[in-house]
Design an enzyme around this catalytic site. Sequence first.
Site: not given
Length: 380
Positions: A249, A273, A289, A304, A330
């Site tokens: 992500k 973040k 990961e 993502k 989104s």
Amino acid sequence: MHRKPAIVPDGTCRLNRLCRSVVTGDSQAYHPAASLADVEANDVSRDPSPPLGAYPRVRLRRNRRDDWSRRLVAENMLTAADLIWPVFVHDERAARAPVPSMPGVDRLSVAALVDAAGEAQQLGIPLIAIFPATPQARKTADGEEAVNPENLVCRAVRAVKEAHPALGVLCDVALDPFTTHGHDGVLRDGDVANDETVAILCRQALVQAEAGCDVIAPSDMMDGRVGAIRDALDAKGFERVRIMSYAAKYASAFYGPFRDAIGSKSSLGKADKRTYQMDPANGDEALREVALDLAEGADMVMVKPGLPYLDIVRRVKERFGAPTFVYQVSGEYAMLAGAVERGWLDPSVIIETLVACKRAGADGVLTYSAVDAARRLKAG
């Protein structure tokens, strides 16, 4: 006098290797020691490999001419079974509340969600993902509402599973919908505390599993959370509950409309973040990961965002061969839906992008276009 084909050190014909490199795009298929001059200087009549053919005998347009033949030779197929539908649920009185930055997307009441989930199931969509727009009054610095068995997510899960027991339900595991600061974990001295956050995520996963969730999807990007959640689920008898890890992500600007939808954008403010989500510049790190999450017990992995990271999808699928999903987020949806709404793009662009995800190696796609895409696929 016939001359034998030039042979590269691994014993294969140089021309054959060159042709394969051109056709497949595999730069390793042609040995660097073999030059075009080498190929031209050798007679390849004794090469046992069949020729690739050339125009006019070979006309690739022949198979493109008719709809039936295009479908017959299609390399990838998109069906409703490839789609996961992310939905937003709210606690307001209105059955539906539009998300301004996501054309055609609404926050739904629990009752409206149950109805919408029924349509999704009828269209052949196997799984929905529920995200809550938590009331501001329920948000705290430590996201305590996330572990409340009567929170909005758990009530929505119970309602959907009661009405549609055969429909899969996925729950996001992260604290950002529940925190006053909008981060995915607990803040300590301005940083997200990894291990303390993981402990809370385990409790969150348990209340979701107890509510009937089928797939736990940790999206927080804390180190070690997949293994901890797997252990917590197994210890409580939820060994059948699956984990779809947000394994790769990225710290992306494409998440803005989602944060509008769940009400965390204003909480996050100008913060970011980047200390826990991945740097968009990195690809090898994504493989590390994914490897860690699979070793810790992830049943499925996710990349993502979607379209800007399809190279990562391809690398993950080729390296691990595990069930691999991609989230058309989104911001991607907003760009496409907004352009379609204004007539700048044909609606078929939605299907085209989803097929691109499948072509890259994804087994399925999380997309806000899932219901619309399923309707289009059903209509042919």
